[in-house]
Design an enzyme around this catalytic site. Sequence first.
Site, short mmCIF file in Angstrom:
data_model
loop_
_atom_site.label_atom_id
_atom_site.label_comp_id
_atom_site.label_asym_id
_atom_site.label_seq_id
_atom_site.Cartn_x
_atom_site.Cartn_y
_atom_site.Cartn_z
N SER A 153 0.87 -1.21 -0.05
CA SER A 153 -0.18 0.02 -0.02
C SER A 153 0.78 1.21 0.04
O SER A 153 1.26 1.70 1.03
CB SER A 153 -0.86 0.02 1.15
OG SER A 153 -1.82 1.01 1.15
N ARG A 154 1.13 1.88 -1.19
CA ARG A 154 1.95 3.08 -1.27
C ARG A 154 1.28 4.24 -0.53
O ARG A 154 -0.04 4.51 -0.82
CB ARG A 154 2.20 3.43 -2.82
CG ARG A 154 3.16 4.65 -3.06
CD ARG A 154 3.39 4.73 -4.67
NE ARG A 154 4.36 5.89 -4.68
CZ ARG A 154 3.67 7.12 -5.16
NH1 ARG A 154 2.52 7.16 -5.80
NH2 ARG A 154 4.33 7.87 -5.45
N ILE A 163 2.31 4.37 5.59
CA ILE A 163 3.69 4.27 6.08
C ILE A 163 4.02 3.02 7.00
O ILE A 163 5.13 2.19 6.73
CB ILE A 163 3.96 5.76 7.06
CG1 ILE A 163 4.09 6.86 6.09
CG2 ILE A 163 5.34 5.50 7.79
CD1 ILE A 163 4.30 8.23 6.75
N ALA A 164 2.96 2.56 7.65
CA ALA A 164 3.17 1.42 8.53
C ALA A 164 3.17 0.24 7.62
O ALA A 164 3.91 -0.54 7.91
CB ALA A 164 1.84 1.32 9.34
N SER A 165 2.47 0.02 6.53
CA SER A 165 2.65 -1.10 5.72
C SER A 165 4.12 -0.93 5.13
O SER A 165 4.41 -2.23 5.11
CB SER A 165 1.43 -0.81 4.70
OG SER A 165 1.80 -1.81 3.61
N GLU A 205 -12.85 4.91 -1.92
CA GLU A 205 -12.21 3.95 -0.94
C GLU A 205 -13.26 3.87 0.21
O GLU A 205 -12.75 3.37 1.26
CB GLU A 205 -10.92 4.81 -0.49
CG GLU A 205 -10.07 4.96 -1.49
CD GLU A 205 -8.77 3.72 -1.55
OE1 GLU A 205 -8.59 3.05 -0.42
OE2 GLU A 205 -8.58 3.34 -2.95
N ARG A 244 -6.42 8.75 -3.06
CA ARG A 244 -7.29 7.70 -3.49
C ARG A 244 -8.85 7.97 -3.79
O ARG A 244 -9.14 7.21 -4.34
CB ARG A 244 -6.96 6.65 -2.40
CG ARG A 244 -5.53 6.32 -2.05
CD ARG A 244 -5.49 5.12 -1.33
NE ARG A 244 -4.05 4.87 -0.73
CZ ARG A 244 -3.53 3.61 -0.18
NH1 ARG A 244 -4.90 2.95 0.31
NH2 ARG A 244 -2.44 3.58 0.10
N HIS A 255 -5.92 7.97 3.85
CA HIS A 255 -7.67 7.97 4.23
C HIS A 255 -7.92 9.07 5.23
O HIS A 255 -7.09 9.39 5.98
CB HIS A 255 -8.17 6.62 4.63
CG HIS A 255 -7.99 5.63 3.49
ND1 HIS A 255 -7.82 4.37 3.91
CD2 HIS A 255 -8.42 5.40 2.19
CE1 HIS A 255 -7.79 3.52 2.91
NE2 HIS A 255 -8.15 4.25 1.72
N ASP A 314 -9.79 8.71 7.78
CA ASP A 314 -9.79 8.57 8.97
C ASP A 314 -8.58 8.08 9.73
O ASP A 314 -8.53 7.65 10.74
CB ASP A 314 -10.80 6.95 9.00
CG ASP A 314 -10.06 5.84 8.33
OD1 ASP A 314 -8.93 5.82 7.65
OD2 ASP A 314 -10.93 4.59 8.18
N ASN A 369 0.25 -3.22 9.59
CA ASN A 369 -0.02 -3.15 8.15
C ASN A 369 -0.86 -1.70 7.89
O ASN A 369 -1.34 -1.55 6.67
CB ASN A 369 -0.89 -4.34 7.72
CG ASN A 369 -0.24 -5.27 6.51
OD1 ASN A 369 0.57 -4.53 6.02
ND2 ASN A 369 -0.49 -6.30 6.31
N CYS A 418 -10.29 1.38 11.00
CA CYS A 418 -10.21 0.61 9.68
C CYS A 418 -10.82 -0.74 9.90
O CYS A 418 -11.28 -1.27 8.65
CB CYS A 418 -8.73 0.52 9.42
SG CYS A 418 -7.85 1.85 9.14
#
Length: 448
Positions: free
Chosen positions: A22-23, A26-28, A174, A211, A247, A249, A366, A372
């Site tokens: 997931s570009r 950051i955590a992903s 999204e 997105r 996102h 959220d 992730n 989420c």
Amino acid sequence: MQYQEVNFDGLIGPSHNYAGLSRGNIASDKHRGAVAFPRLAALQGLEKMWRLVQLGQPQGVLPPAPRPDITTLRNLGFSGSTKNIVTQAFSQAPHLLAACYSASTMWAANAATVTASADSSDGKIHFTPANLITTLHRSIEAAFIAPLLQRIFNDPSYFYHHSPLPGQTDFADEGAANHTRLCRNHNQPGINLFVYGRGHDSIAPLIYPARQTYAASEVIARQHMLPANNQLLAQQNPKVIDQGVFHNDVIAVGHRNFLMLHQQALVNQKEQLKALRKQWHQLNPYTSPSLIVTEFGDTQLTVSEAVSSYLFNSQLISMDDQNMRLLAPTNCLQSNRTKQAIEWLIQSDNPVTGVEYIDLTQSMNNGGGPACLRLRVPMSKAELSATHPAVFLDLNLYTRLKNWIEKHYREELRPEDLADPDLPSEIQMALEELALILELPGLYSFQV
């Protein structure tokens, strides 16, 4: 008629892994290639759902999509049996195999956008599954989510299902991660706040993709038969998108008459909040409660700190007609600044009177926190009764799902484990049993 906001959480699937797909998340990206713990991930998600039940909240379960997605892999040029396809894909294009193994349907906030029956002109709950076209691994979800929602919310007297928007960049959607409903009470008309990242003439982020589009939000508002005074479209600040706010959220959360957000969340935020308050007054000219908005500035929490802690990805739940509780990820405890920001929130003049911390480390790694994982559906008692009953969590279902997870899930999953030819059959066996538990026969069709 009594209405409630019902949460439907995505059950974390057996293929939970860290592929960094997931570009802009950051955590992903940070945890790309790390060892994942699917069993622990699913148990953490289940415990979060069960805690909502203990707090008196109706809680539904959304099952995971079948993985790997063999249909997509075939469409991408791989052939033969499932084992052969997995072997070919891992050898020739491991990034494609990882995308088709993704457990990302766990983040149910992206499953769809939902309009309450109190808001729509036809008095029905409307669903539009998100097309999620910005990333490959998420773009394949709608093929499963759309029929799933139709089976769970299957009474046309109460529910109206739309097709996902066209899979074209102008209509990138999204789901509810960019939608917030604000209302006096759930049975009263509310304001649907749609936050988009880009429009035809708007400024855009420079580093990461925006997105959600204006056109997608506009179409959904029109599809869902929302009157003009029940909707507001606002643009997400492109500068925060470039800091990892993929996102809305991740930087804002609202519930009933309360909205909390960072001061940098929106373009022209002062004007947008003024418009929001004006609409609130038009909908509720002589009634209380008033709309309460709490903004966090950099002195309390920077955007970077908000992204790393996921404070705004907390859930807000009603404890009674006046008081709310913040369900925050345990990551918030790792930062003194974040803890101080939460203390400031609770002491400020707003409905949040307490906080509870939820351990969702596996999901958080992730890039997905408490908010989420859930799709919010405001429902009357009649609408709730018309929903497929076997997906609602009670002690019996909680116990069965916990035993099911412990029976079928691997303790660890490494990137190279996606090449294991036995993994697809393990997942198939698990999901076939899950379909029976949730009384959704025929939900999964596997190609072996």
